[in-house]
Each structure stands twice: as C-alpha cells, then as structure tokens.
Scaffold this motif. Structure first.
Motif, PDB file in Angstrom:
ATOM      1  N   THR A 147      34.736  37.949  31.806  1.00  0.00           N
ATOM      2  CA  THR A 147      35.090  39.183  32.526  1.00  0.00           C
ATOM      3  C   THR A 147      34.166  39.392  33.723  1.00  0.00           C
ATOM      4  O   THR A 147      32.948  39.255  33.616  1.00  0.00           O
ATOM      5  CB  THR A 147      35.006  40.401  31.592  1.00  0.00           C
ATOM      6  N   ILE A 148      34.760  39.722  34.861  1.00  0.00           N
ATOM      7  CA  ILE A 148      34.010  40.061  36.072  1.00  0.00           C
ATOM      8  C   ILE A 148      34.642  41.308  36.682  1.00  0.00           C
ATOM      9  O   ILE A 148      35.870  41.456  36.679  1.00  0.00           O
ATOM     10  CB  ILE A 148      34.039  38.903  37.096  1.00  0.00           C
ATOM     11  N   TYR A 149      33.813  42.215  37.156  1.00  0.00           N
ATOM     12  CA  TYR A 149      34.319  43.420  37.813  1.00  0.00           C
ATOM     13  C   TYR A 149      33.343  43.844  38.903  1.00  0.00           C
ATOM     14  O   TYR A 149      32.208  43.347  38.967  1.00  0.00           O
ATOM     15  CB  TYR A 149      34.534  44.554  36.794  1.00  0.00           C
ATOM     16  N   PHE A 191      23.120  61.674  28.376  1.00  0.00           N
ATOM     17  CA  PHE A 191      24.369  60.920  28.566  1.00  0.00           C
ATOM     18  C   PHE A 191      24.082  59.770  29.514  1.00  0.00           C
ATOM     19  O   PHE A 191      23.897  59.975  30.716  1.00  0.00           O
ATOM     20  CB  PHE A 191      25.438  61.864  29.115  1.00  0.00           C
ATOM     21  N   GLN A 192      24.023  58.555  28.973  1.00  0.00           N
ATOM     22  CA  GLN A 192      23.660  57.402  29.781  1.00  0.00           C
ATOM     23  C   GLN A 192      24.611  56.235  29.496  1.00  0.00           C
ATOM     24  O   GLN A 192      25.166  56.120  28.406  1.00  0.00           O
ATOM     25  CB  GLN A 192      22.211  56.989  29.493  1.00  0.00           C
ATOM     26  N   ILE A 193      24.761  55.386  30.496  1.00  0.00           N
ATOM     27  CA  ILE A 193      25.592  54.190  30.363  1.00  0.00           C
ATOM     28  C   ILE A 193      24.880  53.025  31.045  1.00  0.00           C
ATOM     29  O   ILE A 193      24.362  53.185  32.151  1.00  0.00           O
ATOM     30  CB  ILE A 193      26.976  54.376  31.021  1.00  0.00           C
ATOM     31  N   ILE A 194      24.831  51.894  30.378  1.00  0.00           N
ATOM     32  CA  ILE A 194      24.374  50.667  31.029  1.00  0.00           C
ATOM     33  C   ILE A 194      25.433  49.590  30.791  1.00  0.00           C
ATOM     34  O   ILE A 194      26.108  49.585  29.762  1.00  0.00           O
ATOM     35  CB  ILE A 194      22.990  50.189  30.536  1.00  0.00           C
ATOM     36  N   SER A 195      25.576  48.692  31.761  1.00  0.00           N
ATOM     37  CA  SER A 195      26.637  47.699  31.636  1.00  0.00           C
ATOM     38  C   SER A 195      26.302  46.440  32.407  1.00  0.00           C
ATOM     39  O   SER A 195      25.531  46.450  33.364  1.00  0.00           O
ATOM     40  CB  SER A 195      27.963  48.293  32.139  1.00  0.00           C
ATOM     41  N   ASN A 196      26.912  45.344  31.945  1.00  0.00           N
ATOM     42  CA  ASN A 196      26.892  44.063  32.651  1.00  0.00           C
ATOM     43  C   ASN A 196      28.235  43.394  32.377  1.00  0.00           C
ATOM     44  O   ASN A 196      29.206  44.086  32.059  1.00  0.00           O
ATOM     45  CB  ASN A 196      25.689  43.214  32.220  1.00  0.00           C
ATOM     46  N   PHE A 197      28.318  42.086  32.488  1.00  0.00           N
ATOM     47  CA  PHE A 197      29.594  41.408  32.229  1.00  0.00           C
ATOM     48  C   PHE A 197      29.790  41.064  30.750  1.00  0.00           C
ATOM     49  O   PHE A 197      30.832  40.548  30.373  1.00  0.00           O
ATOM     50  CB  PHE A 197      29.714  40.131  33.067  1.00  0.00           C
ATOM     51  N   ILE A 227      40.838  45.381  32.534  1.00  0.00           N
ATOM     52  CA  ILE A 227      39.673  44.852  31.818  1.00  0.00           C
ATOM     53  C   ILE A 227      39.777  45.303  30.362  1.00  0.00           C
ATOM     54  O   ILE A 227      39.926  46.487  30.079  1.00  0.00           O
ATOM     55  CB  ILE A 227      38.360  45.365  32.435  1.00  0.00           C
ATOM     56  N   SER A 228      39.695  44.341  29.445  1.00  0.00           N
ATOM     57  CA  SER A 228      39.861  44.657  28.028  1.00  0.00           C
ATOM     58  C   SER A 228      38.561  44.433  27.265  1.00  0.00           C
ATOM     59  O   SER A 228      37.624  43.788  27.749  1.00  0.00           O
ATOM     60  CB  SER A 228      40.984  43.807  27.424  1.00  0.00           C
ATOM     61  N   PHE A 229      38.536  44.966  26.044  1.00  0.00           N
ATOM     62  CA  PHE A 229      37.382  44.827  25.160  1.00  0.00           C
ATOM     63  C   PHE A 229      37.824  44.112  23.884  1.00  0.00           C
ATOM     64  O   PHE A 229      38.943  44.290  23.411  1.00  0.00           O
ATOM     65  CB  PHE A 229      36.797  46.193  24.813  1.00  0.00           C
TER      66      PHE A 229
END
Length: 203
Positions: free
Chosen positions: A15-17, A62-68, A99-101
């Motif tokens: 996955t890439i975004y 309320f926090q969010i972290i993300s990568n690929f 984009i799916s999980f």
C-alpha cells in the motif's frame, strides 16, 4: 496516568498513499486533532522499524500516527467513548482512496485502584517465590475465537510505583499476522464489542 485506547489498522502489503493528501482529509473531519508532522519517507528503513511519517500529536487526548504498514489511533479522556466513531470515519477516509485494511488490533490500558494489587497477588502470586515481590509484570497470551476468526489476546498486569499508583491492566487484542481479513465497519464494531465483553469479565 489515565486510561487510554490504541487501535491499529494494518494496510495491505504494498500500500502507498499521499500522506499530505490523507492528512488534509483527516483534519477536515477532525479539526481538533490539529496539524500533523509530515516526515520524509525513508525508503531505506527496514519494514520492521515501522517508522511513522504522518504524525498527529498536538492533541494529547487524540493522536494518530501512520506509515505504509499501519495506522495507529490513540485516545484518552472523552475520546475513549468515541473510539468506534473515530475508527469508522478514518476507515471511510481511506476507503474513498481505495485503500483497504487486512488486520486490526485493539489495545486498552486500564488503571485500577491499588487495592486490586493485593487481590491480584493473592490469586496469581501465592508461591513463596513471590513473597518479597516489590513490583511485578505478569503477562500471558490466549487464543480467542470471534466466529471463525482467531484473535490473539495478551493480558498484561503491571505495577510501577514510580510512575503510577495501582494496577495497570493492558489488553492487546489483534488478528493473526498470517491471516488477511476483509475489514469493514461491521467487523470493527463486532471486534470491539467482543473485546470489551472479554475485558469486563477480566476486570
């Protein structure tokens, strides 16, 4: 310290975004999360390092972290009661980008009054070897079943009088890394309900 929940959504391999585009959509939906830090994507870093490049850390509750590899939502305070709503909104944002999980994880950390420490020790630490125990970290893994899906469930019971009073119970529920699941909002809701029912039995 206070109760908190982490919820992880794992992306399909490859996955890439565009993190700038996705972060703008998240801010549009949740203005209280404030502006993120967007780091350069390190293509040389090993996947195991799990280095995030989209980081929302301005709001302490309320926090969010993300990568690929994955996206992790962390909530405290009033946001705990909104966790499923938040997850569903994030799910929709990524779904609209095709984009799916394929995996999820649910990690509530619950702080319990110090009176529970002696109850825990009486039930689980009645061997003489634990007689002079000052602090402890007990953990174990169980395999649970939600319909036909196997769920890993780690339960950790921790004392640390330097950093907090009482007993910390941390549960880590996650679907198997070797099994891809068609994650949708219905499954997310069922998963959270199943996990919460298990926690209620263990508290």
């Amino acid at each position: 310290m206070s109760n908190n929940i982490q919820f992880a959504l794992f992306f399909e391999e490859g996955t890439i975004y565009n993190p700038t585009k996705l972060s703008a959509k998240i801010i549009n939906k949740f203005s209280e999360i404030e502006d993120p830090i967007i780091l350069p994507i390190n293509t040389e870093a090993p996947k195991e390092a799990n280095i995030p490049f989209m980081i929302f850390n301005q709001n302490p509750n309320f926090q969010i972290i993300s990568n690929f590899n994955n996206l992790v939502i962390t909530v405290k305070g009033d946001y705990i009661g909104k966790i499923e709503e938040i997850i569903n909104e994030i799910f929709e944002i990524f779904k609209k980008e095709d984009i799916s999980f394929i995996r999820i994880g649910y990690i509530p950390s619950i702080f319990i009054d110090k009176e529970e420490i002696s109850k825990f020790k009486n039930e689980y630490m009645n061997s003489d070897i634990f007689a002079d125990t000052v602090e402890f970290q007990f953990s174990w893994l169980k395999k649970l079943k939600l319909d036909q899906i196997e769920i890993n469930c780690w339960e950790r019971n921790i004392t640390d009088s330097v950093n907090f009073e009482g007993l910390l119970k941390c549960f880590d529920f996650n679907t198997s890394p070797s099994k891809k699941i068609d994650i949708d909002k219905k499954f997310i809701g069922n998963f959270i309900e199943f996990c919460n029912e298990y926690i209620d039995q263990r508290k």
